[in-house]
Design a protein around this motif. Structure first.
Motif, PDB file in Angstrom:
ATOM      1  N   THR A 203       0.863  -0.777  -0.103  1.00 32.14           N
ATOM      2  CA  THR A 203      -0.125   0.098  -0.649  1.00 32.14           C
ATOM      3  C   THR A 203       0.637   1.275   0.133  1.00 32.14           C
ATOM      4  OG1 THR A 203      -1.745  -1.312   1.232  1.00 32.14           O
ATOM      5  CG2 THR A 203      -1.706   1.163   1.554  1.00 32.14           C
ATOM      6  N   VAL A 204       0.864   2.011  -0.909  1.00 35.43           N
ATOM      7  CA  VAL A 204       1.238   3.351  -1.167  1.00 35.43           C
ATOM      8  C   VAL A 204       0.601   4.601  -0.844  1.00 35.43           C
ATOM      9  CG1 VAL A 204       2.695   2.543  -2.878  1.00 35.43           C
ATOM     10  CG2 VAL A 204       0.601   3.547  -3.676  1.00 35.43           C
ATOM     11  N   LEU A 205      -0.013   5.043  -0.242  1.00 35.45           N
ATOM     12  CA  LEU A 205      -1.874   5.457  -0.343  1.00 35.45           C
ATOM     13  C   LEU A 205      -1.282   5.758   1.701  1.00 35.45           C
ATOM     14  CD1 LEU A 205      -4.960   5.191  -1.420  1.00 35.45           C
ATOM     15  CD2 LEU A 205      -2.769   7.061  -2.714  1.00 35.45           C
ATOM     16  N   PRO A 206      -0.597   7.225   1.720  1.00 37.78           N
ATOM     17  CA  PRO A 206      -0.743   7.273   3.486  1.00 37.78           C
ATOM     18  C   PRO A 206      -2.176   6.638   4.444  1.00 37.78           C
ATOM     19  CG  PRO A 206      -1.174   9.890   2.233  1.00 37.78           C
ATOM     20  CD  PRO A 206      -1.111   8.454   0.905  1.00 37.78           C
ATOM     21  N   GLU A 207      -1.551   6.285   5.274  1.00 38.76           N
ATOM     22  CA  GLU A 207      -2.695   6.511   6.491  1.00 38.76           C
ATOM     23  C   GLU A 207      -3.667   7.760   6.514  1.00 38.76           C
ATOM     24  OE1 GLU A 207      -1.424   4.642   9.581  1.00 38.76           O
ATOM     25  OE2 GLU A 207      -0.105   2.635   8.597  1.00 38.76           O
ATOM     26  N   GLY A 208      -4.766   7.521   6.655  1.00 38.37           N
ATOM     27  CA  GLY A 208      -5.674   8.313   6.841  1.00 38.37           C
ATOM     28  C   GLY A 208      -6.667   8.528   5.730  1.00 38.37           C
ATOM     29  N   ASP A 209      -5.705   8.859   4.702  1.00 38.64           N
ATOM     30  CA  ASP A 209      -6.522   8.798   3.431  1.00 38.64           C
ATOM     31  C   ASP A 209      -7.569   8.204   3.449  1.00 38.64           C
ATOM     32  OD1 ASP A 209      -7.065   9.438   0.750  1.00 38.64           O
ATOM     33  OD2 ASP A 209      -4.990   9.667   0.106  1.00 38.64           O
ATOM     34  N   ALA A 210      -9.035   9.091   3.302  1.00 37.79           N
ATOM     35  CA  ALA A 210     -10.403   7.958   3.389  1.00 37.79           C
ATOM     36  C   ALA A 210     -10.461   7.298   1.985  1.00 37.79           C
ATOM     37  CB  ALA A 210     -11.726   9.374   3.499  1.00 37.79           C
ATOM     38  N   MET A 211     -10.020   8.244   0.408  1.00 36.92           N
ATOM     39  CA  MET A 211     -10.390   7.581  -0.255  1.00 36.92           C
ATOM     40  C   MET A 211      -9.979   5.878  -0.008  1.00 36.92           C
ATOM     41  SD  MET A 211     -12.175   9.629  -1.653  1.00 36.92           S
ATOM     42  CE  MET A 211     -13.119   9.772   0.259  1.00 36.92           C
ATOM     43  N   MET A 212      -8.801   5.804   0.649  1.00 36.03           N
ATOM     44  CA  MET A 212      -7.955   4.631   0.706  1.00 36.03           C
ATOM     45  C   MET A 212      -9.269   3.374   0.740  1.00 36.03           C
ATOM     46  SD  MET A 212      -4.273   3.817   2.438  1.00 36.03           S
ATOM     47  CE  MET A 212      -5.237   3.223   4.148  1.00 36.03           C
ATOM     48  N   PHE A 213      -9.294   3.362   2.004  1.00 39.48           N
ATOM     49  CA  PHE A 213     -10.496   2.607   2.451  1.00 39.48           C
ATOM     50  C   PHE A 213     -11.659   2.041   1.616  1.00 39.48           C
ATOM     51  CE2 PHE A 213      -8.296   4.328   5.864  1.00 39.48           C
ATOM     52  CZ  PHE A 213      -7.303   2.810   6.438  1.00 39.48           C
ATOM     53  N   LEU A 214     -12.218   3.456   1.068  1.00 38.25           N
ATOM     54  CA  LEU A 214     -13.741   3.045   0.250  1.00 38.25           C
ATOM     55  C   LEU A 214     -13.999   2.402  -0.366  1.00 38.25           C
ATOM     56  CD1 LEU A 214     -14.799   6.859  -1.088  1.00 38.25           C
ATOM     57  CD2 LEU A 214     -15.240   5.430   1.323  1.00 38.25           C
ATOM     58  N   ILE A 215     -13.020   1.911  -1.443  1.00 41.04           N
ATOM     59  CA  ILE A 215     -13.031   0.781  -2.791  1.00 41.04           C
ATOM     60  C   ILE A 215     -13.793  -0.663  -1.534  1.00 41.04           C
ATOM     61  CG2 ILE A 215     -12.157  -0.817  -4.206  1.00 41.04           C
ATOM     62  CD1 ILE A 215     -12.191   1.840  -5.426  1.00 41.04           C
ATOM     63  N   ASP A 216     -12.113  -0.970  -0.724  1.00 43.28           N
ATOM     64  CA  ASP A 216     -11.827  -1.995   0.223  1.00 43.28           C
ATOM     65  C   ASP A 216     -13.030  -2.019   0.935  1.00 43.28           C
ATOM     66  OD1 ASP A 216     -10.261  -3.719  -1.753  1.00 43.28           O
ATOM     67  OD2 ASP A 216      -8.330  -2.242  -0.118  1.00 43.28           O
ATOM     68  N   ASP A 217     -13.747  -1.457   1.632  1.00 45.84           N
ATOM     69  CA  ASP A 217     -13.935  -1.018   2.811  1.00 45.84           C
ATOM     70  C   ASP A 217     -15.618  -1.618   2.274  1.00 45.84           C
ATOM     71  OD1 ASP A 217     -12.533  -0.760   4.735  1.00 45.84           O
ATOM     72  OD2 ASP A 217     -14.010   1.390   4.739  1.00 45.84           O
ATOM     73  N   PHE A 218     -15.899  -0.960   0.945  1.00 43.37           N
ATOM     74  CA  PHE A 218     -17.414  -1.592   0.294  1.00 43.37           C
ATOM     75  C   PHE A 218     -17.401  -3.439  -0.334  1.00 43.37           C
ATOM     76  CE2 PHE A 218     -19.855  -2.417  -3.804  1.00 43.37           C
ATOM     77  CZ  PHE A 218     -20.668  -1.724  -3.803  1.00 43.37           C
ATOM     78  N   ASN A 219     -15.842  -3.375  -0.685  1.00 44.08           N
ATOM     79  CA  ASN A 219     -16.261  -5.366  -0.805  1.00 44.08           C
ATOM     80  C   ASN A 219     -16.287  -5.910   0.513  1.00 44.08           C
ATOM     81  OD1 ASN A 219     -16.141  -4.818  -3.575  1.00 44.08           O
ATOM     82  ND2 ASN A 219     -13.812  -5.164  -3.468  1.00 44.08           N
ATOM     83  N   THR A 220     -15.750  -5.571   1.512  1.00 48.74           N
ATOM     84  CA  THR A 220     -15.843  -6.147   2.661  1.00 48.74           C
ATOM     85  C   THR A 220     -16.923  -6.612   3.311  1.00 48.74           C
ATOM     86  OG1 THR A 220     -13.277  -5.612   3.187  1.00 48.74           O
ATOM     87  CG2 THR A 220     -14.507  -5.800   4.928  1.00 48.74           C
ATOM     88  N   ILE A 221     -17.763  -5.385   3.157  1.00 44.98           N
ATOM     89  CA  ILE A 221     -18.986  -5.477   3.771  1.00 44.98           C
ATOM     90  C   ILE A 221     -19.639  -6.311   3.264  1.00 44.98           C
ATOM     91  CG2 ILE A 221     -20.907  -3.223   3.662  1.00 44.98           C
ATOM     92  CD1 ILE A 221     -19.135  -0.697   4.598  1.00 44.98           C
ATOM     93  N   VAL A 222     -19.409  -5.703   1.711  1.00 43.99           N
ATOM     94  CA  VAL A 222     -20.734  -6.629   0.637  1.00 43.99           C
ATOM     95  C   VAL A 222     -20.406  -8.348   0.926  1.00 43.99           C
ATOM     96  CG1 VAL A 222     -20.873  -7.483  -1.669  1.00 43.99           C
ATOM     97  CG2 VAL A 222     -21.084  -4.931  -1.297  1.00 43.99           C
ATOM     98  N   ASP A 223     -18.968  -8.509   1.532  1.00 41.11           N
ATOM     99  CA  ASP A 223     -18.150 -10.285   1.716  1.00 41.11           C
ATOM    100  C   ASP A 223     -19.148 -10.439   2.681  1.00 41.11           C
ATOM    101  OD1 ASP A 223     -17.251  -9.881  -0.746  1.00 41.11           O
ATOM    102  OD2 ASP A 223     -15.381 -10.034   0.209  1.00 41.11           O
ATOM    103  N   GLU A 224     -19.131  -9.444   3.952  1.00 38.44           N
ATOM    104  CA  GLU A 224     -19.772  -9.603   5.544  1.00 38.44           C
ATOM    105  C   GLU A 224     -20.992 -10.141   5.292  1.00 38.44           C
ATOM    106  OE1 GLU A 224     -18.656 -10.268   8.494  1.00 38.44           O
ATOM    107  OE2 GLU A 224     -16.139  -9.739   7.812  1.00 38.44           O
ATOM    108  N   TYR A 225     -21.912  -9.765   4.212  1.00 33.36           N
ATOM    109  CA  TYR A 225     -23.342 -10.048   4.313  1.00 33.36           C
ATOM    110  C   TYR A 225     -23.782 -11.169   3.810  1.00 33.36           C
ATOM    111  CZ  TYR A 225     -24.095  -6.222   8.040  1.00 33.36           C
ATOM    112  OH  TYR A 225     -23.633  -5.366   9.044  1.00 33.36           O
ATOM    113  N   GLY A 226     -22.968 -10.956   3.175  1.00 35.85           N
ATOM    114  CA  GLY A 226     -23.219 -12.090   1.686  1.00 35.85           C
ATOM    115  C   GLY A 226     -21.865 -12.949   1.428  1.00 35.85           C
ATOM    116  N   GLY A 227     -21.798 -14.603   0.562  1.00 35.78           N
ATOM    117  CA  GLY A 227     -21.005 -14.536   0.485  1.00 35.78           C
ATOM    118  C   GLY A 227     -21.195 -15.868   1.911  1.00 35.78           C
TER     119      GLY A 227
END
Length: 383
Positions: A203-227
């Motif tokens: 990971t090259v984006l700095p910690e604290g960058d909200a945009m770094m988390f959005l896509i991965d968080d979205f996929n993680t949440i989708v996986d938590e409630y499905g699969g």
């Protein structure tokens, strides 16, 4: 006479040899299909049902029965085939999805329409699909060997999710097996589906960058409630049910300069309408820290308003086109509007809006909206 007898003898010998070979071949076990074979078969099944899907493959999403890093025998137990194309003339996109349970063989297909293009992957035509030679089984072994030999402390294989795709970014010559995982992981692992090359990107984006988390968080949440997750006790397909992403800043917009702001909390809100078997659900996933190594916290509220009376749903590909939070803040700070007096900024699609916007919430000051793609200051709403 001798020639006739010799001919007959040779003919019988050839017939016996041929029968013997055929008999041995029939006793030989048929080759076990790899997941790559299954992907091709399921893709063709999807195309048979929806001919428009041909040559529009974008992803095969695998759910494994265990984490790659901890189980040498981890294997796929389900796969989703996604095909997509943007109908520019009509102004909408079509998404075709096939779900296949690799344990019981059950298969389901879906057809969705959306009013914006999907921007996450390049399409992979059928000819390129057929050229691929690395199966998921081989890819996982190559990844484990690479991590073991070159980066044994890597956290990139602590996941049970892998996707075959050709990301728009970073650019790849060939389709890749993209190893999933938590947004907070340090390493991202890719295995080339044509030649087997393994790439481990930190990971090259700095910690604290909200945009770094959005896509991965979205996929993680989708996986938590499905699969494998199924936090509600049944599989929920919530890919299309995101209604807002709330960003809490470290201060109100009217209390600091542009360079002083940083997000301290993110809340994802998903609304799932009621159906014949289940009540309506409002899902909240909260990130209380934007430091690597932190987890999301989840809560659910059932029997909420049905249908949802507030924001419209956000298309899954919206994060690929978002301007940054800093750009949105700058648009408000330098624009001809009053700076809002709360620290709350929400990515949403209010009723009547054609696409997503950053909503800067005001109390005494007016609420302000910024177009999430163009950065244009849209309007302000008096509170």
């Amino acid at each position: 006479m001798k020639n006739s007898l010799l001919t007959l003898t040779l003919t019988l010998a050839l017939a016996l040899f041929t029968w013997s070979c055929s008999d041995n071949d029939s006793d030989s076990p048929a080759p076990i299909p790899t997941t790559l074979d299954i992907v091709m078969n399921e893709y063709k099944a999807l195309v048979t049902e929806y001919p428009e899907a041909k040559d529009h493959f974008i992803e095969a999403r695998f759910t494994l029965n265990n984490e790659i890093a901890t189980d040498d025998n981890a294997k796929a137990e389900s796969v989703e085939i996604w095909c997509y194309f943007w109908n520019a003339q009509e102004g909408y996109s079509e998404l075709f999805v096939l779900e296949r349970d690799l344990i019981d063989g059950e298969r389901q297909t879906y057809h969705f329409l959306a009013d914006s293009p999907y921007m996450g992957d390049k399409q992979i035509p059928e000819s390129e699909m057929e050229s691929l030679s690395i199966s998921l089984e081989k890819a996982l072994q190559l990844a484990k060997d690479e991590v073991k030999n070159k980066k044994p402390d890597s956290d990139g294989l602590y996941t049970s999710y892998v996707t075959l795709r050709k990301p728009l970014y970073p650019f790849w010559d060939n389709p890749q097996y993209v190893v999933g995982g938590k947004a907070t992981r340090r390493d991202h692992v890719f295995i080339d589906a044509l030649n087997g090359k393994v790439t481990i990107d930190e990971t090259v984006l700095p910690e604290g960058d909200a945009m770094m988390f959005l896509i991965d968080d979205f996929n993680t949440i989708v996986d938590e409630y499905g699969g494998n997750g199924q936090r509600m006790g049944y599989a929920m397909q919530i890919n299309w049910n995101l209604v807002s992403v709330e960003l809490e800043l470290n201060d109100a917009l009217d209390a600091a300069q542009i360079s002083d702001f940083e997000p301290v909390k993110i809340t994802y809100n998903f609304y799932v309408p009621a159906d014949d078997e289940h009540p309506s659900v409002l899902i909240k996933a909260v990130r209380n820290s934007l430091q690597l190594g932190t987890e999301l916290e989840y809560s659910e509220e059932t029997d909420v308003a049905n249908p949802w009376p507030f924001n419209q749903f956000l298309h899954p590909g919206y994060t690929d086109r978002l301007i940054s939070l800093e750009e949105a803040i700058t648009a408000v700070k330098i624009g001809p509007v009053t700076d809002t007096d709360t620290p709350i900024v929400t990515i949403c699609r209010p009723q009547g809006f054609e696409r997503a916007a950053y909503e800067f919430l005001g109390k005494k000051a007016p609420t302000v909206y910024v177009d999430s793609e163009s950065g244009e200051l849209i309007t302000s709403v008096a509170q």
